[in-house]
Write an enzyme that holds these catalytic residues in place. Structure first.
Site, short mmCIF file in Angstrom:
data_model
loop_
_atom_site.label_atom_id
_atom_site.label_comp_id
_atom_site.label_asym_id
_atom_site.label_seq_id
_atom_site.Cartn_x
_atom_site.Cartn_y
_atom_site.Cartn_z
N ASP A 1 0.86 -1.19 0.00
CA ASP A 1 0.00 0.00 0.00
C ASP A 1 0.89 1.24 0.00
O ASP A 1 1.87 1.32 0.74
CB ASP A 1 -0.90 -0.02 1.24
N GLN B 1 -14.35 2.53 0.96
CA GLN B 1 -13.65 2.16 -0.27
C GLN B 1 -13.31 3.41 -1.07
O GLN B 1 -14.20 4.19 -1.42
CB GLN B 1 -14.51 1.21 -1.13
N HIS C 1 -10.34 -5.22 -3.50
CA HIS C 1 -9.01 -5.54 -2.97
C HIS C 1 -9.11 -5.88 -1.49
O HIS C 1 -10.01 -5.43 -0.79
CB HIS C 1 -8.05 -4.37 -3.17
#
Ligand code: AMP
Ligand code: ZN
Length: 135
Positions: free
Chosen positions: A30, A91, A97
């Site tokens: 990330d 989201q 994901h």
């Protein structure tokens, strides 16, 4: 999908720190990690949310999630697996994901979860609604 940042990452049109790849899934760090090693796992094929994934991609995805989890479990004291669907649920990137977030004691990560109370009637009604929708 043309404008999707995770589709672009899957196609290697934009760079990412890839930790794992197979035919239908990709795992990468990330860009704004909650902890060191915070990893995202995506299907290479675009689907906005979990319920829109086809069964084959979903199976591959969850297998990759477990694969990454096994590695992360060896370098952490625990980990969270998060999966947000739609803006109301947090989201931001509309390509399904999973987050795998390594944890250690005292890391200061907190997930706020309220604890509302519901009546017996409301509870029975929601059970019936969900059961009906599953038929
Ligand atoms: P979500 O809130 O579940 O949609 O999470 C989307 C995540 O994608 C966030 O944690 C972002 O930091 C992460 N993210 C956004 N753009 C990128 C990128 N280009 N590379 C890696 N991670 C990204
Ligand atoms: Zn996409």
């Amino acid at each position: 999908m043309a404008d999707c940042i995770f589709c672009k990452i899957a196609k290697r049109e934009i760079p990412s720190d890839v930790v794992y790849e197979d035919e239908s899934t990709l795992a990468f760090l990330d860009i704004s990690p909650a902890s060191l090693g915070h990893t995202l796992v995506i299907p290479k094929a675009h689907a906005e949310t979990l319920e829109k994934l086809n069964e084959k991609d979903l199976k591959s995805l969850i297998i990759t999630v477990q694969k990454i989890s096994k590695a992360i479990s060896k370098i952490s004291e625990g980990y969270n697996v998060l999966q947000n669907n739609k803006e109301v649920a947090g989201q931001i990137v509309h390509h399904a994901h999973f987050h795998i977030i390594p944890r250690k004691h005292g890391d200061g990560i907190h997930f706020n979860r309220p604890n509302p109370k519901f009546s017996e009637k409301e509870t029975r009604q929601i059970i019936e609604r969900i059961k009906t929708l599953l038929k």
